[in-house]
Design an enzyme around this catalytic site. Sequence first.
Site, mmCIF file in Angstrom:
data_model
loop_
_atom_site.group_PDB
_atom_site.id
_atom_site.type_symbol
_atom_site.label_atom_id
_atom_site.label_comp_id
_atom_site.label_asym_id
_atom_site.label_seq_id
_atom_site.Cartn_x
_atom_site.Cartn_y
_atom_site.Cartn_z
ATOM 1 N N VAL A 87 0.821 -1.208 0.000
ATOM 2 C CA VAL A 87 0.000 0.000 0.000
ATOM 3 C C VAL A 87 0.857 1.261 0.000
ATOM 4 O O VAL A 87 0.507 2.282 -0.597
ATOM 5 C CB VAL A 87 -0.952 0.001 1.215
ATOM 6 C CG1 VAL A 87 -1.651 1.347 1.367
ATOM 7 C CG2 VAL A 87 -1.979 -1.125 1.091
ATOM 8 N N ARG A 98 -22.094 -8.467 16.741
ATOM 9 C CA ARG A 98 -23.417 -8.482 17.385
ATOM 10 C C ARG A 98 -23.312 -8.635 18.883
ATOM 11 O O ARG A 98 -24.049 -7.999 19.635
ATOM 12 C CB ARG A 98 -24.264 -9.615 16.790
ATOM 13 C CG ARG A 98 -24.701 -9.389 15.359
ATOM 14 C CD ARG A 98 -25.593 -10.529 14.892
ATOM 15 N NE ARG A 98 -26.011 -10.350 13.509
ATOM 16 C CZ ARG A 98 -26.751 -11.204 12.826
ATOM 17 N NH1 ARG A 98 -27.159 -12.337 13.424
ATOM 18 N NH2 ARG A 98 -27.091 -10.963 11.586
ATOM 19 N N LYS A 152 -23.091 -9.986 -1.810
ATOM 20 C CA LYS A 152 -23.693 -10.239 -3.121
ATOM 21 C C LYS A 152 -25.176 -9.940 -3.152
ATOM 22 O O LYS A 152 -25.694 -9.410 -4.137
ATOM 23 C CB LYS A 152 -23.441 -11.683 -3.541
ATOM 24 C CG LYS A 152 -23.921 -12.708 -2.528
ATOM 25 C CD LYS A 152 -23.513 -14.111 -2.889
ATOM 26 C CE LYS A 152 -23.833 -15.091 -1.768
ATOM 27 N NZ LYS A 152 -22.949 -14.908 -0.607
ATOM 28 N N GLU A 166 -14.919 -7.618 -5.093
ATOM 29 C CA GLU A 166 -14.450 -8.862 -5.710
ATOM 30 C C GLU A 166 -14.924 -10.097 -4.961
ATOM 31 O O GLU A 166 -15.235 -11.127 -5.559
ATOM 32 C CB GLU A 166 -12.927 -8.857 -5.779
ATOM 33 C CG GLU A 166 -12.317 -10.082 -6.455
ATOM 34 C CD GLU A 166 -12.629 -10.169 -7.932
ATOM 35 O OE1 GLU A 166 -13.259 -11.163 -8.336
ATOM 36 O OE2 GLU A 166 -12.260 -9.254 -8.672
ATOM 37 N N GLY A 216 -20.305 -29.750 6.284
ATOM 38 C CA GLY A 216 -20.217 -28.303 6.429
ATOM 39 C C GLY A 216 -20.291 -27.534 5.132
ATOM 40 O O GLY A 216 -20.080 -26.317 5.112
ATOM 41 N N GLU A 219 -25.710 -25.285 4.616
ATOM 42 C CA GLU A 219 -26.281 -24.781 5.855
ATOM 43 C C GLU A 219 -27.410 -25.696 6.318
ATOM 44 O O GLU A 219 -27.943 -26.505 5.554
ATOM 45 C CB GLU A 219 -26.834 -23.373 5.636
ATOM 46 C CG GLU A 219 -25.819 -22.361 5.142
ATOM 47 C CD GLU A 219 -24.833 -21.944 6.210
ATOM 48 O OE1 GLU A 219 -25.095 -22.216 7.400
ATOM 49 O OE2 GLU A 219 -23.795 -21.350 5.853
ATOM 50 N N ASP A 261 -28.670 -17.722 -4.191
ATOM 51 C CA ASP A 261 -27.274 -17.286 -4.105
ATOM 52 C C ASP A 261 -26.671 -17.137 -5.493
ATOM 53 O O ASP A 261 -26.041 -16.122 -5.813
ATOM 54 C CB ASP A 261 -26.484 -18.299 -3.275
ATOM 55 C CG ASP A 261 -24.996 -17.996 -3.232
ATOM 56 O OD1 ASP A 261 -24.582 -17.177 -2.392
ATOM 57 O OD2 ASP A 261 -24.240 -18.578 -4.040
ATOM 58 N N LYS A 307 -25.291 -13.644 -7.781
ATOM 59 C CA LYS A 307 -23.977 -13.585 -8.424
ATOM 60 C C LYS A 307 -24.112 -13.416 -9.939
ATOM 61 O O LYS A 307 -23.318 -12.692 -10.563
ATOM 62 C CB LYS A 307 -23.194 -14.857 -8.088
ATOM 63 C CG LYS A 307 -22.862 -14.973 -6.605
ATOM 64 C CD LYS A 307 -22.310 -16.346 -6.252
ATOM 65 C CE LYS A 307 -22.012 -16.464 -4.765
ATOM 66 N NZ LYS A 307 -21.576 -17.820 -4.375
#
Length: 435
Positions: free
Chosen positions: A35, A47, A107, A131, A189, A192, A203, A207
């Site tokens: 940077v 939360r 997204k 991205e 895993g 969900e 989903d 996208k």
Amino acid sequence: MVTPSLKVAVLGCGSVGSQVVRLLGEQADDLAARVGAPVELAGVAVRRLDAAREVDVPTELLTTDAAALVARDDIDLVIEVIGGIEPARSLILGAPEGGASVVTANKALLAEDGPTLFEAAEKAGRDLYYEAAVAGAIPILRPLRESLAGDKVTRVLGIVNGTTNFILDKMDTSGAGFADALEEAQALGYAEADPTADVEGFDAAAKAAILASLAFHSRVTAADVHREGIADVTAGDVRSARDMGSVVKLLAIAELRTGADGEEAVSVRVHPAMIPRSHPLASVREAYNAVFVESEAAGQLMFYGPGAGGSPTASAVLGDLVTVARNHRQGTRGMGESAYADRAVLPMGETLTRYHVAIDVADRAGVLAAVAQAFAEHGVSIQTVRQEGRGDDAQLVVVSHEATDAALAATVEQLRNMEIVREVTSVMRVEGTEE
């Protein structure tokens, strides 16, 4: 002279946010070198302060007041990895007003209300990079936005959801049904407890909208995307695809087509489809993602890799952070929304596609001719037809040539109402070459 640090606020500390925090710490020296200034974690919005986390975050950096963190006048960059629509939308809109650029992986929000977010960033002279919103660690948005900026993209075809790809891959390799493959995905895993967003295609549709917007310089929202999930894909469909030398994949497809008015338009859809095993996307296994891009000058390009997960997605987030941080130091901003082409989105009925149709029929003379006539009445040409079984077990499997989706759907509806047809057992689109 000491270079002032760039202060970063991270919103969310779940699977992605925790990995972003980890990488900011572990790669601090490299990030500073890339940077040109130190990158300092100034706060993390969560939360609950007492929740278990994958990484240790200094207590003094944690806050439950995300709005106050974003509003701080010393924050230069905001990383949003909360997900969902609210409060993410309000927080992202508030960041540029306070002078901060934004990196997000959201997204769903981008596909629903991206133009509002881009307009807020442009008005404030700040960046909005995203991205990580599509295909995890795979660099696909930047190539569409920058590397192919001098080319004309004509088609984007991709596997952009790892959960559904894992399920369909297991159905193909093991012969399992959808329910069993989903159960295995959940146990490992990859899915969900409530897999609706994945298996029903929500989903992937979000996208697809983002990919189409970038590829074709037109505003496309998730509501514009024709969406079908994989819950109705059967082991029989997968076997039939195998018999054709094909495999079933949930595909996100965005392409340029000619509309009824003769103008170029955008076709965007998400649905399961059979593709030849010779196609590069057919070899994408388990939970991996891949996006196949076709353009006039560059030809065919494929981008492949892990499409989800905390660490891969965090990699994409940090890549955007470096770019945005460089822009911030130089007092510039990157490219914003590009919607100059303003192409219309074709309704699904006008989209050209091909169908694979399996039909249980009465095994008697004239059946094949009657079925062929039904296709002909709707202007649909048959590419191949084969009969499986005899007597009460007779089944016709028909693959069409390319036709409008409306004509193909009307053909299937007529078949269902024919006296010689006991049942239309399977209807699936076919992508890839017709040869």
